[in-house]
Design a protein around this motif. Structure first.
Motif, mmCIF file in Angstrom:
data_model
loop_
_atom_site.group_PDB
_atom_site.id
_atom_site.type_symbol
_atom_site.label_atom_id
_atom_site.label_comp_id
_atom_site.label_asym_id
_atom_site.label_seq_id
_atom_site.Cartn_x
_atom_site.Cartn_y
_atom_site.Cartn_z
ATOM 1 N N PHE A 112 2.477 131.825 40.793
ATOM 2 C CA PHE A 112 1.137 131.694 40.207
ATOM 3 C C PHE A 112 1.055 132.480 38.904
ATOM 4 N N TYR A 113 1.502 133.730 38.928
ATOM 5 C CA TYR A 113 1.440 134.576 37.743
ATOM 6 C C TYR A 113 2.392 134.085 36.665
ATOM 7 N N ALA A 114 3.582 133.616 37.066
ATOM 8 C CA ALA A 114 4.549 133.114 36.091
ATOM 9 C C ALA A 114 3.961 131.960 35.291
ATOM 10 N N ARG A 115 3.259 131.050 35.970
ATOM 11 C CA ARG A 115 2.655 129.927 35.266
ATOM 12 C C ARG A 115 1.530 130.391 34.357
ATOM 13 N N GLN A 116 0.777 131.388 34.808
ATOM 14 C CA GLN A 116 -0.294 131.927 33.969
ATOM 15 C C GLN A 116 0.286 132.602 32.725
ATOM 16 N N VAL A 117 1.389 133.332 32.890
ATOM 17 C CA VAL A 117 2.051 133.982 31.750
ATOM 18 C C VAL A 117 2.549 132.928 30.772
ATOM 19 N N GLN A 118 3.154 131.878 31.306
ATOM 20 C CA GLN A 118 3.637 130.792 30.445
ATOM 21 C C GLN A 118 2.489 130.203 29.629
ATOM 22 N N ASN A 119 1.379 129.910 30.290
ATOM 23 C CA ASN A 119 0.230 129.330 29.591
ATOM 24 C C ASN A 119 -0.319 130.268 28.519
ATOM 25 N N ALA A 120 -0.230 131.582 28.776
ATOM 26 C CA ALA A 120 -0.728 132.556 27.800
ATOM 27 C C ALA A 120 0.198 132.651 26.592
ATOM 28 N N LEU A 121 1.488 132.671 26.826
ATOM 29 C CA LEU A 121 2.439 132.897 25.738
ATOM 30 C C LEU A 121 2.629 131.670 24.849
ATOM 31 N N VAL A 122 2.446 130.484 25.394
ATOM 32 C CA VAL A 122 2.606 129.295 24.554
ATOM 33 C C VAL A 122 1.477 129.191 23.528
ATOM 34 N N GLN A 123 0.418 130.003 23.698
ATOM 35 C CA GLN A 123 -0.686 130.004 22.745
ATOM 36 C C GLN A 123 -0.373 130.829 21.501
ATOM 37 N N VAL A 124 0.734 131.590 21.529
ATOM 38 C CA VAL A 124 1.101 132.408 20.370
ATOM 39 C C VAL A 124 1.423 131.497 19.184
ATOM 40 N N ASP A 125 0.914 131.840 18.038
ATOM 41 C CA ASP A 125 1.074 131.035 16.826
ATOM 42 C C ASP A 125 2.562 130.827 16.505
ATOM 43 N N GLY A 126 2.959 129.564 16.429
ATOM 44 C CA GLY A 126 4.353 129.251 16.122
ATOM 45 C C GLY A 126 4.771 129.727 14.748
ATOM 46 N N GLY A 127 3.812 129.820 13.828
ATOM 47 C CA GLY A 127 4.140 130.282 12.488
ATOM 48 C C GLY A 127 4.628 131.724 12.487
ATOM 49 N N ILE A 128 4.042 132.544 13.357
ATOM 50 C CA ILE A 128 4.475 133.946 13.446
ATOM 51 C C ILE A 128 5.896 134.017 13.979
ATOM 52 N N ILE A 129 6.209 133.159 14.943
ATOM 53 C CA ILE A 129 7.558 133.135 15.512
ATOM 54 C C ILE A 129 8.567 132.694 14.449
ATOM 55 N N LEU A 152 -0.886 139.590 24.039
ATOM 56 C CA LEU A 152 -1.372 140.620 24.954
ATOM 57 C C LEU A 152 -2.791 140.364 25.477
ATOM 58 N N PRO A 153 -3.768 140.009 24.637
ATOM 59 C CA PRO A 153 -5.115 139.755 25.180
ATOM 60 C C PRO A 153 -5.125 138.651 26.243
ATOM 61 N N ASP A 154 -4.395 137.566 25.973
ATOM 62 C CA ASP A 154 -4.337 136.482 26.956
ATOM 63 C C ASP A 154 -3.572 136.914 28.199
ATOM 64 N N LEU A 155 -2.555 137.736 28.036
ATOM 65 C CA LEU A 155 -1.816 138.246 29.191
ATOM 66 C C LEU A 155 -2.712 139.106 30.077
ATOM 67 N N ILE A 156 -3.562 139.886 29.458
ATOM 68 C CA ILE A 156 -4.497 140.709 30.230
ATOM 69 C C ILE A 156 -5.455 139.817 31.007
ATOM 70 N N ARG A 157 -5.944 138.772 30.362
ATOM 71 C CA ARG A 157 -6.870 137.854 31.031
ATOM 72 C C ARG A 157 -6.221 137.198 32.257
ATOM 73 N N VAL A 158 -5.007 136.702 32.098
ATOM 74 C CA VAL A 158 -4.360 136.025 33.227
ATOM 75 C C VAL A 158 -3.938 137.032 34.294
ATOM 76 N N SER A 159 -3.671 138.265 33.873
ATOM 77 C CA SER A 159 -3.334 139.307 34.855
ATOM 78 C C SER A 159 -4.543 139.640 35.713
ATOM 79 N N VAL A 160 -5.709 139.696 35.083
ATOM 80 C CA VAL A 160 -6.943 139.941 35.836
ATOM 81 C C VAL A 160 -7.201 138.808 36.811
ATOM 82 N N LEU A 161 -7.031 137.578 36.350
ATOM 83 C CA LEU A 161 -7.208 136.416 37.222
ATOM 84 C C LEU A 161 -6.266 136.486 38.416
#
Length: 226
Positions: A112-129, A152-161
């Motif tokens: 459950f958490y792995a999928r939430q982490v994946q969903n959070a990290l794919v939101q990172v701007d590709g331009g920065i990468i 990090l902000p999205d990771l915190i949100r999914v961690s709380v969930l």
């Protein structure tokens, strides 16, 4: 005190049990969250970097991880408790009690958490990468300095969930012999028709959830870029 005795007649005589059940729930939640959090974060990162559009695309590994996550996410937790019964006994030499509950709680939370982490990290701007890659950053640098920092902000949100969901799972595990507030609510409150015991167990769980949500919201605001 007389007011409490009036409205909570069955709770006051067993207040020690209520306190013990609360500690057991906190114990299960804390250690499950630590173990599942670390392993789930690793699996989530691997799902991102091994994806077709990731920094280290590996379709075969991604497909295996993706299917494992999907399978374990699809198993109802009550059934999972029974399915991994042999693993629980192998690791902790018992299937009853709050320590035994850590095994299914961790196994049930990781995907459950792995999928939430994946969903959070794919939101990172590709331009920065892409900019980090152009500057010669290694894959490890991109994971820690781009994905985890920017996400990090999205990771915190999914961690709380996930943590709130985990609190609910501890109550479910308690209902089948793991101890904690779930066990208190069912074995005493429900089976003995002592509704005030069930009510107090529910209130304590709600307080835990509100505290987790409040801390999570504060950390999210603190880490969100202005």
């Amino acid at each position: 005190m007389s007011i409490l005795n009036k409205f909570l007649p069955n709770v006051m005589p067993i207040w020690d049990q209520v306190w013990q059940a609360t500690l057991e729930t906190l114990y299960m939640t804390f250690f499950s969250a630590i173990i599942a959090g670390i392993l789930g974060l690793i699996v989530g990162i691997l799902l991102v970097v091994y994806d077709q559009g990731g920094i280290m695309p590996h379709p075969a590994v991604y497909s295996i991880l993706d299917k494992i996550v999907n399978i374990f996410r699809s198993i109802p937790f009550v059934i999972l408790l029974a399915v991994i019964y042999p693993l629980t006994r192998l690791l902790v030499h018992t299937t009853i009690g709050n320590t035994a509950a850590l095994v299914p709680l961790v196994v049930g939370t990781i995907p459950f958490y792995a999928r939430q982490v994946q969903n959070a990290l794919v939101q990172v701007d590709g331009g920065i990468i892409e900019a980090a890659q152009a500057m010669g950053a290694s894959n490890i640098d991109i994971i820690f300095r781009v994905y985890l920092r920017e996400g990090l902000p999205d990771l915190i949100r999914v961690s709380v969930l996930t943590l709130i969901s985990l609190i609910g799972l501890t109550a479910m595990a308690g209902a089948v012999g793991a101890g904690g507030l779930g066990n208190l609510a069912v074995s005493i409150g429900y089976q003995r028709f002592q509704n005030d015991v069930t009510f107090v167990a529910m209130i304590i769980i709600l307080i835990m959830v509100f505290i987790v949500q409040g801390v999570g919201d504060w950390l999210t605001r603190l880490t969100t870029h202005v």
